[in-house]
Write a protein that holds these residues in place. Sequence first.
Motif, PDB file in Angstrom:
ATOM      1  N   ARG A 153       0.888  -1.077  -0.050  1.00  0.00           N
ATOM      2  CA  ARG A 153      -0.224  -0.212   0.155  1.00  0.00           C
ATOM      3  C   ARG A 153       0.991   1.406  -0.286  1.00  0.00           C
ATOM      4  NH1 ARG A 153      -5.610   0.561   2.451  1.00  0.00           N
ATOM      5  NH2 ARG A 153      -5.586  -1.775   1.363  1.00  0.00           N
ATOM      6  N   LYS A 175      -6.196 -16.539   8.712  1.00  0.00           N
ATOM      7  CA  LYS A 175      -5.280 -16.608  10.398  1.00  0.00           C
ATOM      8  C   LYS A 175      -3.881 -15.661   9.486  1.00  0.00           C
ATOM      9  CE  LYS A 175      -2.787 -19.335  13.156  1.00  0.00           C
ATOM     10  NZ  LYS A 175      -2.148 -20.054  14.025  1.00  0.00           N
ATOM     11  N   THR A 176      -3.285 -15.922   8.511  1.00  0.00           N
ATOM     12  CA  THR A 176      -2.533 -14.923   8.035  1.00  0.00           C
ATOM     13  C   THR A 176      -3.574 -13.392   7.907  1.00  0.00           C
ATOM     14  OG1 THR A 176      -3.587 -14.298   5.856  1.00  0.00           O
ATOM     15  CG2 THR A 176      -1.519 -15.829   6.378  1.00  0.00           C
ATOM     16  N   MET A 177      -4.677 -13.073   7.629  1.00  0.00           N
ATOM     17  CA  MET A 177      -4.201 -11.529   8.228  1.00  0.00           C
ATOM     18  C   MET A 177      -5.648 -11.393   9.351  1.00  0.00           C
ATOM     19  SD  MET A 177      -3.122  -9.966   5.516  1.00  0.00           S
ATOM     20  CE  MET A 177      -2.457 -10.766   4.841  1.00  0.00           C
ATOM     21  N   GLY A 178      -5.261 -12.038  10.466  1.00  0.00           N
ATOM     22  CA  GLY A 178      -5.455 -11.890  11.684  1.00  0.00           C
ATOM     23  C   GLY A 178      -6.954 -12.860  11.994  1.00  0.00           C
ATOM     24  N   ASN A 210      -0.765 -11.061  10.233  1.00  0.00           N
ATOM     25  CA  ASN A 210      -0.942 -11.480  11.143  1.00  0.00           C
ATOM     26  C   ASN A 210       0.763 -11.648  11.828  1.00  0.00           C
ATOM     27  OD1 ASN A 210      -1.131 -12.882  14.220  1.00  0.00           O
ATOM     28  ND2 ASN A 210      -2.371 -14.519  13.139  1.00  0.00           N
ATOM     29  N   PHE A 218      -7.483  -5.582   7.198  1.00  0.00           N
ATOM     30  CA  PHE A 218      -5.939  -5.777   8.244  1.00  0.00           C
ATOM     31  C   PHE A 218      -5.223  -4.567   7.852  1.00  0.00           C
ATOM     32  CE2 PHE A 218      -2.196  -7.278   9.476  1.00  0.00           C
ATOM     33  CZ  PHE A 218      -1.473  -7.858  10.540  1.00  0.00           C
ATOM     34  N   ALA A 219      -4.828  -4.656   6.250  1.00  0.00           N
ATOM     35  CA  ALA A 219      -4.228  -3.145   5.318  1.00  0.00           C
ATOM     36  C   ALA A 219      -4.439  -2.213   5.727  1.00  0.00           C
ATOM     37  CB  ALA A 219      -3.783  -3.304   5.075  1.00  0.00           C
ATOM     38  N   GLN A 237      -8.695 -14.062   0.900  1.00  0.00           N
ATOM     39  CA  GLN A 237      -7.699 -13.253   1.125  1.00  0.00           C
ATOM     40  C   GLN A 237      -7.611 -11.564   1.013  1.00  0.00           C
ATOM     41  OE1 GLN A 237      -4.361 -15.662   2.048  1.00  0.00           O
ATOM     42  NE2 GLN A 237      -4.381 -13.262   2.867  1.00  0.00           N
ATOM     43  N   VAL A 238      -7.880 -11.814  -0.063  1.00  0.00           N
ATOM     44  CA  VAL A 238      -7.890  -9.983  -0.759  1.00  0.00           C
ATOM     45  C   VAL A 238      -8.822  -9.205  -0.045  1.00  0.00           C
ATOM     46  CG1 VAL A 238      -8.995  -8.838  -2.231  1.00  0.00           C
ATOM     47  CG2 VAL A 238      -7.357 -10.559  -2.499  1.00  0.00           C
ATOM     48  N   TYR A 258       1.526 -15.546  12.071  1.00  0.00           N
ATOM     49  CA  TYR A 258       1.311 -16.393  11.488  1.00  0.00           C
ATOM     50  C   TYR A 258       1.099 -16.076  10.339  1.00  0.00           C
ATOM     51  CZ  TYR A 258      -0.698 -20.489   8.867  1.00  0.00           C
ATOM     52  OH  TYR A 258      -1.659 -21.258   8.232  1.00  0.00           O
ATOM     53  N   ARG A 313      -6.565 -20.675   6.183  1.00  0.00           N
ATOM     54  CA  ARG A 313      -4.957 -20.296   5.947  1.00  0.00           C
ATOM     55  C   ARG A 313      -5.407 -18.593   5.983  1.00  0.00           C
ATOM     56  NH1 ARG A 313      -0.047 -22.752   2.928  1.00  0.00           N
ATOM     57  NH2 ARG A 313       1.244 -21.212   3.397  1.00  0.00           N
ATOM     58  N   ALA A 314      -6.043 -18.571   4.520  1.00  0.00           N
ATOM     59  CA  ALA A 314      -6.194 -16.823   4.548  1.00  0.00           C
ATOM     60  C   ALA A 314      -6.247 -15.970   5.512  1.00  0.00           C
ATOM     61  CB  ALA A 314      -6.310 -16.739   2.929  1.00  0.00           C
ATOM     62  N   TYR A 372      -7.313  -9.109   3.524  1.00  0.00           N
ATOM     63  CA  TYR A 372      -6.422  -8.430   3.010  1.00  0.00           C
ATOM     64  C   TYR A 372      -6.671  -6.537   3.407  1.00  0.00           C
ATOM     65  CZ  TYR A 372      -2.535  -5.122   1.108  1.00  0.00           C
ATOM     66  OH  TYR A 372      -1.512  -4.036   1.003  1.00  0.00           O
ATOM     67  N   GLU A 373      -7.406  -6.551   3.184  1.00  0.00           N
ATOM     68  CA  GLU A 373      -7.826  -5.054   2.715  1.00  0.00           C
ATOM     69  C   GLU A 373      -8.275  -4.666   4.379  1.00  0.00           C
ATOM     70  OE1 GLU A 373      -7.998  -3.346  -0.247  1.00  0.00           O
ATOM     71  OE2 GLU A 373      -8.577  -1.442   1.615  1.00  0.00           O
ATOM     72  N   GLN A 379      -0.328 -16.672  -2.577  1.00  0.00           N
ATOM     73  CA  GLN A 379      -1.087 -15.822  -2.125  1.00  0.00           C
ATOM     74  C   GLN A 379      -0.899 -14.042  -1.994  1.00  0.00           C
ATOM     75  OE1 GLN A 379      -4.782 -17.430  -1.525  1.00  0.00           O
ATOM     76  NE2 GLN A 379      -4.498 -18.019   0.167  1.00  0.00           N
TER      77      GLN A 379
END
Lengths: 256, 256
Positions: free
Chosen positions: A106, B38-41, A150, B170-171, B163-164, A153, B35-36, B167-168, A160
Amino acid sequence: MTQETPRNSPAECLSRIRVVLSHTSHPGNIGSTARAMKTMGINKLYLINPKEFPSDTATALASNADDVLNTATVVGSMEEALAGTTLQIALTARRRELAHPLQTPRQLAPEIIQTIQAGHDIALVFGTEMSGLTIDEVLLCNRMATIPTNPDYSSLNLAQAVQVFAYEIFATLADDVSYLAESRDSATHDAMEHFFTHLEETLSTIGFLKPDAPKRLMPRMRRMFTRANLEREEVDILRGWLRATTSTERWPKPPQ
Amino acid sequence: MTQETPRNSPAECLSRIRVVLSHTSHPGNIGSTARAMKTMGINKLYLINPKEFPSDTATALASNADDVLNTATVVGSMEEALAGTTLQIALTARRRELAHPLQTPRQLAPEIIQTIQAGHDIALVFGTEMSGLTIDEVLLCNRMATIPTNPDYSSLNLAQAVQVFAYEIFATLADDVSYLAESRDSATHDAMEHFFTHLEETLSTIGFLKPDAPKRLMPRMRRMFTRANLEREEVDILRGWLRATTSTERWPKPPQ
């Protein structure tokens, strides 16, 4: 110095982006990456010494993005993959010594958009699945990026990571899905005013709006129905409902 | 009306988000989605009538996000999955009649953040792999979203879409990877000024900076080295280089 920077179309801009995969181990990841790229309008794939390519597994996982695989450029070194680009962004998931300040997709997006709109080529550079880019590979790039995740993780896989970075660029360039939207037939201002008048009359008729009560009901109704952003047909439906409410013998006829 | 809206931590905010998957056909997609997320909390997963769950395939594809699967809530209806939420966002990839205006994740992100920071629960709702959400399911939600994609190839799979979107959020909530960054030991203003003085002396000594030439060289040098955002150690290295340049017998000693 006096070079013109014409504003190119999103498709032209996206054609300036290449995704570079270095020493990819699993052909399936090349296929998934091709699919992720194509969903976001990116078609140029460079492969540095892939372990297995072309590959049926890659083609299977690319779904209908096999055109990206068919036009992929296989090269023997990072230098060849980056030739001609002015911006080279190394993706990394871990703390790195040396090299450049760590930025997020970003944070980098405005510079990326500016660069591709000016007609320059850029590269998004991804390392092997297990260990990522080497320090030497990172030093051949002039930017370093990490996708925020995260902290406990952060296991984004290759496709991805490509998906998220490509989405960030695509959404910054053209966050527009209007071609999918129904065209709205919004109610005009005067149609809304006629509706509010009709509503007030009806609420008076049925005794819900009391002449001696505080005048707070109609402003609230107005706010609520304004927020609903009504369509012309919906106003017709609401007014039909109001007419039906006062159509029985029980209520006196509203003033015409 | 006078409710306080304390600013919660990113982790608390993310705990307010549930991902709802309706009638998922392939257990592998449930695993990839976990998985997707958890990567973004995001950890709360609701499954409406999944075809197969729990499943070894789901666990395998979840990688180390099996805790998300273990705490998933399996329910029999959309109503159960959405109970308690104030914002329900239906994801769709195609043109829909009726329902709500179509928004992008980026357009919705500010409202999402505001809602979860105020301590309300929200749901991101995804339909089956092949046909997406039904009209009836969409009507149980109060927002409708589409991820912007290449109009000619919009085949994001379920986990990529999750995922996307994740991410949006989270970011937007925390576009920060500073915990991964090296701490910088930036050069101070006076160290930079000493360097520029030293540079000017050296360039004069070797005859590259000519007293009678236009005074444009030093401002350009200054701009260039300022842009490089030098660290203390890098300034030391550059000054070592300058000293070495004038250390031979060939050049007169610079003024001390």
